[in-house]
Design a protein around this motif. Structure first.
Motif, PDB file in Angstrom:
ATOM      1  N   VAL A 174       0.849  -1.194   0.000  1.00 51.99           N
ATOM      2  CA  VAL A 174       0.000   0.000   0.000  1.00 51.99           C
ATOM      3  C   VAL A 174       0.882   1.241   0.000  1.00 51.99           C
ATOM      4  CG1 VAL A 174      -1.848  -1.211   1.210  1.00 51.99           C
ATOM      5  CG2 VAL A 174      -0.188   0.132   2.519  1.00 51.99           C
ATOM      6  N   SER A 175       0.295   2.373  -0.292  1.00 51.78           N
ATOM      7  CA  SER A 175       1.053   3.623  -0.374  1.00 51.78           C
ATOM      8  C   SER A 175       1.465   4.101   1.013  1.00 51.78           C
ATOM      9  CB  SER A 175       0.215   4.706  -1.051  1.00 51.78           C
ATOM     10  OG  SER A 175      -0.878   5.071  -0.202  1.00 51.78           O
ATOM     11  N   GLU A 176       2.428   5.012   1.044  1.00 52.43           N
ATOM     12  CA  GLU A 176       2.856   5.582   2.313  1.00 52.43           C
ATOM     13  C   GLU A 176       1.724   6.340   2.984  1.00 52.43           C
ATOM     14  OE1 GLU A 176       6.365   7.902   1.669  1.00 52.43           O
ATOM     15  OE2 GLU A 176       7.680   6.124   1.669  1.00 52.43           O
ATOM     16  N   GLU A 177       0.871   6.968   2.193  1.00 48.65           N
ATOM     17  CA  GLU A 177      -0.269   7.703   2.750  1.00 48.65           C
ATOM     18  C   GLU A 177      -1.194   6.764   3.515  1.00 48.65           C
ATOM     19  OE1 GLU A 177       0.842   7.980  -0.336  1.00 48.65           O
ATOM     20  OE2 GLU A 177       1.610  10.044  -0.308  1.00 48.65           O
ATOM     21  N   VAL A 178      -1.417   5.573   2.973  1.00 50.35           N
ATOM     22  CA  VAL A 178      -2.267   4.597   3.644  1.00 50.35           C
ATOM     23  C   VAL A 178      -1.594   4.094   4.915  1.00 50.35           C
ATOM     24  CG1 VAL A 178      -3.344   2.315   3.461  1.00 50.35           C
ATOM     25  CG2 VAL A 178      -3.441   3.902   1.526  1.00 50.35           C
ATOM     26  N   VAL A 179      -0.280   3.871   4.837  1.00 49.21           N
ATOM     27  CA  VAL A 179       0.471   3.432   6.026  1.00 49.21           C
ATOM     28  C   VAL A 179       0.343   4.462   7.141  1.00 49.21           C
ATOM     29  CG1 VAL A 179       2.753   2.920   6.962  1.00 49.21           C
ATOM     30  CG2 VAL A 179       2.097   2.035   4.717  1.00 49.21           C
ATOM     31  N   ILE A 180       0.514   5.735   6.801  1.00 49.68           N
ATOM     32  CA  ILE A 180       0.401   6.801   7.800  1.00 49.68           C
ATOM     33  C   ILE A 180      -0.979   6.775   8.450  1.00 49.68           C
ATOM     34  CG2 ILE A 180       0.304   9.304   8.106  1.00 49.68           C
ATOM     35  CD1 ILE A 180       2.472   9.499   5.909  1.00 49.68           C
ATOM     36  N   GLU A 181      -2.012   6.610   7.624  1.00 48.98           N
ATOM     37  CA  GLU A 181      -3.384   6.597   8.146  1.00 48.98           C
ATOM     38  C   GLU A 181      -3.597   5.404   9.073  1.00 48.98           C
ATOM     39  OE1 GLU A 181      -7.433   5.628   8.617  1.00 48.98           O
ATOM     40  OE2 GLU A 181      -6.153   4.484   7.257  1.00 48.98           O
ATOM     41  N   ARG A 182      -3.079   4.244   8.685  1.00 43.87           N
ATOM     42  CA  ARG A 182      -3.257   3.050   9.517  1.00 43.87           C
ATOM     43  C   ARG A 182      -2.463   3.170  10.825  1.00 43.87           C
ATOM     44  NH1 ARG A 182      -3.046  -2.027   5.151  1.00 43.87           N
ATOM     45  NH2 ARG A 182      -4.937  -1.405   3.996  1.00 43.87           N
ATOM     46  N   PHE A 183      -1.218   3.610  10.716  1.00 45.20           N
ATOM     47  CA  PHE A 183      -0.403   3.743  11.926  1.00 45.20           C
ATOM     48  C   PHE A 183      -0.990   4.769  12.885  1.00 45.20           C
ATOM     49  CE2 PHE A 183       4.084   2.131  10.525  1.00 45.20           C
ATOM     50  CZ  PHE A 183       3.539   0.867  10.316  1.00 45.20           C
ATOM     51  N   SER A 184      -1.615   5.825  12.351  1.00 45.89           N
ATOM     52  CA  SER A 184      -2.214   6.836  13.216  1.00 45.89           C
ATOM     53  C   SER A 184      -3.338   6.243  14.057  1.00 45.89           C
ATOM     54  CB  SER A 184      -2.736   8.012  12.383  1.00 45.89           C
ATOM     55  OG  SER A 184      -3.852   7.619  11.598  1.00 45.89           O
ATOM     56  N   ARG A 185      -3.951   5.158  13.559  1.00 46.02           N
ATOM     57  CA  ARG A 185      -5.001   4.452  14.296  1.00 46.02           C
ATOM     58  C   ARG A 185      -4.446   3.266  15.088  1.00 46.02           C
ATOM     59  NH1 ARG A 185      -7.894   1.793  11.120  1.00 46.02           N
ATOM     60  NH2 ARG A 185      -7.200   2.309   9.014  1.00 46.02           N
ATOM     61  N   HIS A 186      -3.124   3.152  15.109  1.00 48.29           N
ATOM     62  CA  HIS A 186      -2.444   2.017  15.744  1.00 48.29           C
ATOM     63  C   HIS A 186      -2.919   0.702  15.122  1.00 48.29           C
ATOM     64  CE1 HIS A 186      -0.711   3.988  19.598  1.00 48.29           C
ATOM     65  NE2 HIS A 186      -0.761   4.855  18.589  1.00 48.29           N
ATOM     66  N   ASP A 187      -3.156   0.748  13.829  1.00 49.97           N
ATOM     67  CA  ASP A 187      -3.531  -0.427  13.051  1.00 49.97           C
ATOM     68  C   ASP A 187      -2.270  -0.965  12.398  1.00 49.97           C
ATOM     69  OD1 ASP A 187      -4.565  -2.339  11.384  1.00 49.97           O
ATOM     70  OD2 ASP A 187      -5.686  -0.958  10.099  1.00 49.97           O
ATOM     71  N   PHE A 188      -1.640  -1.922  13.068  1.00 52.36           N
ATOM     72  CA  PHE A 188      -0.353  -2.448  12.614  1.00 52.36           C
ATOM     73  C   PHE A 188      -0.536  -3.802  11.934  1.00 52.36           C
ATOM     74  CE2 PHE A 188       0.618  -0.025  16.603  1.00 52.36           C
ATOM     75  CZ  PHE A 188       1.154   1.085  15.967  1.00 52.36           C
ATOM     76  N   PRO A 189       0.444  -4.224  11.134  1.00 54.65           N
ATOM     77  CA  PRO A 189       0.338  -5.529  10.477  1.00 54.65           C
ATOM     78  C   PRO A 189       0.169  -6.666  11.485  1.00 54.65           C
ATOM     79  CG  PRO A 189       2.123  -4.244   9.516  1.00 54.65           C
ATOM     80  CD  PRO A 189       1.659  -3.499  10.725  1.00 54.65           C
ATOM     81  N   SER A 190      -0.495  -7.708  11.068  1.00 50.26           N
ATOM     82  CA  SER A 190      -0.677  -8.882  11.927  1.00 50.26           C
ATOM     83  C   SER A 190       0.681  -9.505  12.256  1.00 50.26           C
ATOM     84  CB  SER A 190      -1.559  -9.914  11.229  1.00 50.26           C
ATOM     85  OG  SER A 190      -1.578 -11.123  11.959  1.00 50.26           O
ATOM     86  N   LEU A 191       0.824  -9.906  13.506  1.00 47.48           N
ATOM     87  CA  LEU A 191       2.059 -10.566  13.952  1.00 47.48           C
ATOM     88  C   LEU A 191       1.809 -12.038  14.253  1.00 47.48           C
ATOM     89  CD1 LEU A 191       3.378  -7.712  16.271  1.00 47.48           C
ATOM     90  CD2 LEU A 191       4.202  -8.304  13.983  1.00 47.48           C
ATOM     91  N   LEU A 192       0.656 -12.527  13.867  1.00 43.66           N
ATOM     92  CA  LEU A 192       0.302 -13.910  14.125  1.00 43.66           C
ATOM     93  C   LEU A 192       1.283 -14.847  13.424  1.00 43.66           C
ATOM     94  CD1 LEU A 192      -1.801 -15.797  15.425  1.00 43.66           C
ATOM     95  CD2 LEU A 192      -3.036 -15.768  13.245  1.00 43.66           C
ATOM     96  N   GLY A 193       1.908 -15.712  14.196  1.00 41.22           N
ATOM     97  CA  GLY A 193       2.830 -16.690  13.640  1.00 41.22           C
ATOM     98  C   GLY A 193       4.207 -16.164  13.300  1.00 41.22           C
TER      99      GLY A 193
END
Length: 244
Positions: A174-193
């Protein structure tokens, strides 16, 4: 061309040159501050005219190695790098250095594939201003306008560990803009496994005070999930990790 038309570009040149010279001087000061040990490159020379001259590392940076040899890198090697990266970040912090741009590209590999941390030109020394900052995938948006802190480096360490263990930056598609938006919500990639997932989560969520805690979490993960011979191999490969 008149003198007035030359004034602005000359002023800009002088401004950027002054900034470059300041950053080079800062980098040299940091190399002089840090202990001469594994993981810290030897500074061969420094001058305002020629900059900082460091020893050569033929394997290049960790990001490139992870991409080139993705399928050939063992879990054991990834765990060693995770431990080394955490130990080196802690070493910087104990010597008054906030790196401000922690990422795999700023770790070189020595002849034995051990990590060496680099690029202190934009770093903060003893609370000074920094002239660089982490890229969006290595930075919590709330930190962007803050003064340099240990927590900034720890968040970036989390993304670095994620790339070490998975071979990819957080949210690579995804774009950096989307990453910024997700991180601002503390929506981080899954760490499962994902090995070292607990350590990565602590970095991203600000649940640790030092990189030493992260290194301890990595060692706990190794102890819990792998037999002791592997753990002994990790400690042997990076013997300073318990006493850092």
């Amino acid at each position: 061309m008149t003198a007035s038309s030359l004034a602005e570009p000359l002023a800009l040149f002088s401004y950027f040159r002054a900034g470059t010279l300041r950053d080079l001087k800062r980098e040299a000061e940091i190399y002089q501050r840090l202990p001469h040990q594994r993981g810290i490159l030897r500074m061969i020379d420094y001058s305002p005219d020629h900059g900082v001259v460091l020893e050569f590392m033929e394997h290049g940076h960790l990001a490139g190695y992870l991409k080139k040899y993705a399928r050939q890198i063992s879990l054991r090697q990834r765990l060693i790098w995770a431990s080394e990266a955490s130990g080196l970040v802690y070493l910087l912090h104990t010597h008054g250095v906030i790196h401000c741009d922690i990422k795999p590209r700023n770790f070189l590999l020595d002849p034995m594939l051990r990590l060496c941390i680099i690029d202190f030109a934009g770093s903060s020394l003893d609370g000074s201003d920094a002239s660089c900052m982490q890229s969006p995938r290595f930075c919590l948006p709330q930190h962007v306008d803050d003064d340099p802190t240990v927590q900034m480096d720890l968040f970036a360490l989390g993304s670095t560990l994620y790339q070490i263990m998975t071979g990819e930056e957080p949210y690579p598609d995804v774009s950096e803009e989307v990453v910024i938006e997700r991180f601002s919500r503390h929506d981080f990639p899954s760490l499962l496994g994902i090995d070292c997932g607990d350590a990565i989560s602590k970095c991203w969520r600000g649940e640790c005070l030092s990189a030493q805690e992260i290194q301890d979490a990595i060692e706990d993960q190794v102890r819990f999930t792998r037999p002791s011979p592997l753990y002994d191999d990790v400690l042997e490969a990076f013997p300073d990790c318990e006493g850092t």
